[in-house]
Design a protein around this motif. Structure first.
Motif, PDB file in Angstrom:
ATOM      1  N   ASP A  28       7.244   5.624  14.824  1.00  0.00           N
ATOM      2  CA  ASP A  28       7.377   6.942  14.156  1.00  0.00           C
ATOM      3  C   ASP A  28       5.960   7.356  13.417  1.00  0.00           C
ATOM      4  O   ASP A  28       5.375   6.379  13.132  1.00  0.00           O
ATOM      5  CB  ASP A  28       8.348   7.055  12.708  1.00  0.00           C
ATOM      6  CG  ASP A  28       9.706   7.573  13.103  1.00  0.00           C
ATOM      7  OD1 ASP A  28       9.936   8.315  14.118  1.00  0.00           O
ATOM      8  OD2 ASP A  28      10.578   7.164  12.263  1.00  0.00           O
ATOM      9  N   VAL A  29       5.406   8.600  13.297  1.00  0.00           N
ATOM     10  CA  VAL A  29       4.321   9.023  12.829  1.00  0.00           C
ATOM     11  C   VAL A  29       3.797   8.368  11.796  1.00  0.00           C
ATOM     12  O   VAL A  29       2.622   8.060  11.459  1.00  0.00           O
ATOM     13  CB  VAL A  29       4.082  10.525  13.053  1.00  0.00           C
ATOM     14  CG1 VAL A  29       5.050  11.005  12.078  1.00  0.00           C
ATOM     15  CG2 VAL A  29       2.536  10.751  12.982  1.00  0.00           C
ATOM     16  N   ASP A  30       4.703   8.113  10.749  1.00  0.00           N
ATOM     17  CA  ASP A  30       4.276   7.584   9.377  1.00  0.00           C
ATOM     18  C   ASP A  30       4.185   6.137   9.404  1.00  0.00           C
ATOM     19  O   ASP A  30       3.965   5.576   8.218  1.00  0.00           O
ATOM     20  CB  ASP A  30       5.056   8.182   8.206  1.00  0.00           C
ATOM     21  CG  ASP A  30       6.743   7.980   8.348  1.00  0.00           C
ATOM     22  OD1 ASP A  30       6.990   7.679   9.656  1.00  0.00           O
ATOM     23  OD2 ASP A  30       7.380   7.892   7.436  1.00  0.00           O
ATOM     24  N   ASP A  86       3.202  -2.249   9.292  1.00  0.00           N
ATOM     25  CA  ASP A  86       3.160  -0.766   9.564  1.00  0.00           C
ATOM     26  C   ASP A  86       1.737  -0.297   9.003  1.00  0.00           C
ATOM     27  O   ASP A  86       0.990  -0.837   8.341  1.00  0.00           O
ATOM     28  CB  ASP A  86       4.352  -0.151   8.584  1.00  0.00           C
ATOM     29  CG  ASP A  86       5.702  -0.481   9.410  1.00  0.00           C
ATOM     30  OD1 ASP A  86       5.852  -0.459  10.613  1.00  0.00           O
ATOM     31  OD2 ASP A  86       6.816  -0.515   8.629  1.00  0.00           O
ATOM     32  N   ALA A  87       1.657   0.990   9.456  1.00  0.00           N
ATOM     33  CA  ALA A  87       0.218   1.436   9.328  1.00  0.00           C
ATOM     34  C   ALA A  87       0.017   3.052   9.016  1.00  0.00           C
ATOM     35  O   ALA A  87      -1.066   3.625   9.278  1.00  0.00           O
ATOM     36  CB  ALA A  87      -0.417   1.184  10.674  1.00  0.00           C
ATOM     37  N   GLY A  88       1.076   3.437   8.474  1.00  0.00           N
ATOM     38  CA  GLY A  88       0.888   4.814   7.689  1.00  0.00           C
ATOM     39  C   GLY A  88       0.792   6.108   8.830  1.00  0.00           C
ATOM     40  O   GLY A  88       0.714   5.978   9.911  1.00  0.00           O
ATOM     41  N   LEU A  89       0.588   7.180   8.132  1.00  0.00           N
ATOM     42  CA  LEU A  89       0.281   8.568   8.870  1.00  0.00           C
ATOM     43  C   LEU A  89      -1.239   8.391   9.330  1.00  0.00           C
ATOM     44  O   LEU A  89      -2.189   7.625   9.005  1.00  0.00           O
ATOM     45  CB  LEU A  89       0.505   9.535   8.195  1.00  0.00           C
ATOM     46  CG  LEU A  89       1.849   9.990   7.597  1.00  0.00           C
ATOM     47  CD1 LEU A  89       1.532  11.183   6.557  1.00  0.00           C
ATOM     48  CD2 LEU A  89       2.461  10.834   8.627  1.00  0.00           C
ATOM     49  N   PRO A  90      -1.805   9.369  10.281  1.00  0.00           N
ATOM     50  CA  PRO A  90      -2.999   9.538  10.928  1.00  0.00           C
ATOM     51  C   PRO A  90      -4.147   9.622   9.933  1.00  0.00           C
ATOM     52  O   PRO A  90      -4.937   9.436   9.849  1.00  0.00           O
ATOM     53  CB  PRO A  90      -3.011  10.572  11.872  1.00  0.00           C
ATOM     54  CG  PRO A  90      -1.561  10.637  12.377  1.00  0.00           C
ATOM     55  CD  PRO A  90      -0.661  10.170  11.143  1.00  0.00           C
ATOM     56  N   PHE A 145       0.661  -1.166  -0.028  1.00  0.00           N
ATOM     57  CA  PHE A 145      -0.077   0.137   0.086  1.00  0.00           C
ATOM     58  C   PHE A 145       0.730   1.424  -0.264  1.00  0.00           C
ATOM     59  O   PHE A 145       1.566   1.397   0.850  1.00  0.00           O
ATOM     60  CB  PHE A 145      -0.809   0.056   1.352  1.00  0.00           C
ATOM     61  CG  PHE A 145      -1.769  -1.146   1.194  1.00  0.00           C
ATOM     62  CD1 PHE A 145      -2.458  -1.604   0.298  1.00  0.00           C
ATOM     63  CD2 PHE A 145      -2.110  -1.629   2.590  1.00  0.00           C
ATOM     64  CE1 PHE A 145      -3.342  -2.801   0.299  1.00  0.00           C
ATOM     65  CE2 PHE A 145      -2.927  -2.883   2.744  1.00  0.00           C
ATOM     66  CZ  PHE A 145      -3.563  -3.407   1.534  1.00  0.00           C
ATOM     67  N   ARG A 146       0.766   1.929  -0.749  1.00  0.00           N
ATOM     68  CA  ARG A 146       1.601   3.133  -1.203  1.00  0.00           C
ATOM     69  C   ARG A 146       0.903   4.255  -0.454  1.00  0.00           C
ATOM     70  O   ARG A 146      -0.232   4.851  -0.942  1.00  0.00           O
ATOM     71  CB  ARG A 146       1.891   3.530  -2.557  1.00  0.00           C
ATOM     72  CG  ARG A 146       2.823   4.568  -2.693  1.00  0.00           C
ATOM     73  CD  ARG A 146       2.919   5.073  -4.377  1.00  0.00           C
ATOM     74  NE  ARG A 146       3.249   4.163  -5.266  1.00  0.00           N
ATOM     75  CZ  ARG A 146       4.325   3.899  -5.908  1.00  0.00           C
ATOM     76  NH1 ARG A 146       5.309   4.735  -5.455  1.00  0.00           N
ATOM     77  NH2 ARG A 146       4.304   3.147  -6.781  1.00  0.00           N
ATOM     78  N   LEU A 147       1.257   4.667   0.652  1.00  0.00           N
ATOM     79  CA  LEU A 147       0.637   5.794   1.450  1.00  0.00           C
ATOM     80  C   LEU A 147       1.380   7.208   1.199  1.00  0.00           C
ATOM     81  O   LEU A 147       2.130   7.221   0.366  1.00  0.00           O
ATOM     82  CB  LEU A 147       0.440   5.555   3.043  1.00  0.00           C
ATOM     83  CG  LEU A 147      -0.008   3.880   3.054  1.00  0.00           C
ATOM     84  CD1 LEU A 147       0.132   3.598   4.608  1.00  0.00           C
ATOM     85  CD2 LEU A 147      -1.415   4.009   2.607  1.00  0.00           C
TER      86      LEU A 147
END
Length: 243
Positions: free
Chosen positions: A83-85, A50-54, A11-13
């Motif tokens: 990290d936030v991202d 991993d889970a990306g930015l908010p 998934f390209r976030l």
């Protein structure tokens, strides 16, 4: 982007990649690829790396919907680091309450707000500035150590980018998820820039040690850049030889 024989979806976030892995629990010759419309018709575990930015919640949900899944189908989360991202959607994605989140220490304590990153380091200061954007997840957070096995994955402690940075290798699928230890530019792997690392010397040591220990995977999947999908192990060895 589908890789590793269709068992991994990238998934390209907005800022970083996340990955969905169909971790096989059935015999190896069963068809457990992640393909559009497949839904939940499998005994595999669906693992989010991993889970990306908010603000990436919608993108992640659309990516899951493209393969006939939703957030309730995710069985576990592997975090390469705090990290936030990489952790931004965990509190809002809609995971089932019992889904465990696996992450190394001290990043696990930063995620749950049991402790704070060190304010006197440039990395810690940046993480503290981003902390108000994050809500701690209510899911169980399970600390992983070097050598732990989680389903088909093995955890490798790779500190440097953050103190608790962890890579995950799925040897059967031939994939190493390396977070921000390295990034890809024009088909070449490079260490994460020093300004983004807690300790760049330690990150370089982690690259060398990980390359020496990692099995010969086909795919190296990182947080930033395009995954190396052919002979990724060779690319990993080359960057280790340069640092």
């Amino acid at each position: 982007m589908s890789i590793a024989g269709g068992r991994v979806r990238r998934f390209r976030l907005r800022a970083a990649n996340a990955y969905l892995v169909s971790d096989p629990s059935r015999p190896q010759d069963d068809d457990s690829t992640i393909r559009p419309g497949r839904g939940r018709g499998s005994d595999d575990e669906f693992v989010l790396v991993d889970a990306g930015l908010p603000w990436d919640r919608g993108r992640l949900l659309r990516g899951l919907a493209d393969v006939g899944l939703d957030a309730g189908d995710v069985d576990r989360v592997l975090l390469t680091h705090y990290d936030v991202d990489h952790v931004g959607t965990l509190a809002t994605l809609g995971l089932r309450a019992d889904v465990p989140i696996h992450v190394g220490e001290p990043d696990a304590s930063y995620l749950t707000h049991r402790s704070n990153p060190p304010i006197l380091s440039h990395k810690g200061a940046a993480q503290l500035l981003a902390a108000p954007l994050l809500t701690p997840p209510t899911n169980p957070v399970e600390v992983v150590d070097d050598g732990d096995r989680i389903g088909g994955f093995v955890a490798y402690g790779t500190p440097g980018h953050t103190p608790g940075h962890t890579a995950y290798v799925h040897e059967r699928l031939g994939v190493a998820f390396v977070g921000d230890m390295v990034r890809e530019t024009d088909g070449r792997l490079e260490p994460a820039p020093w300004v983004l690392n807690a300790d760049s010397d330690q990150n370089r040591r982690s690259i060398r040690e990980f390359a020496a220990r990692c099995p010969p995977v086909d795919v190296v999947a990182m947080g930033h850049g395009d995954p190396i999908v052919e002979y990724g192990y060779g690319s990993l060895k080359r960057v280790a030889d340069r640092v």
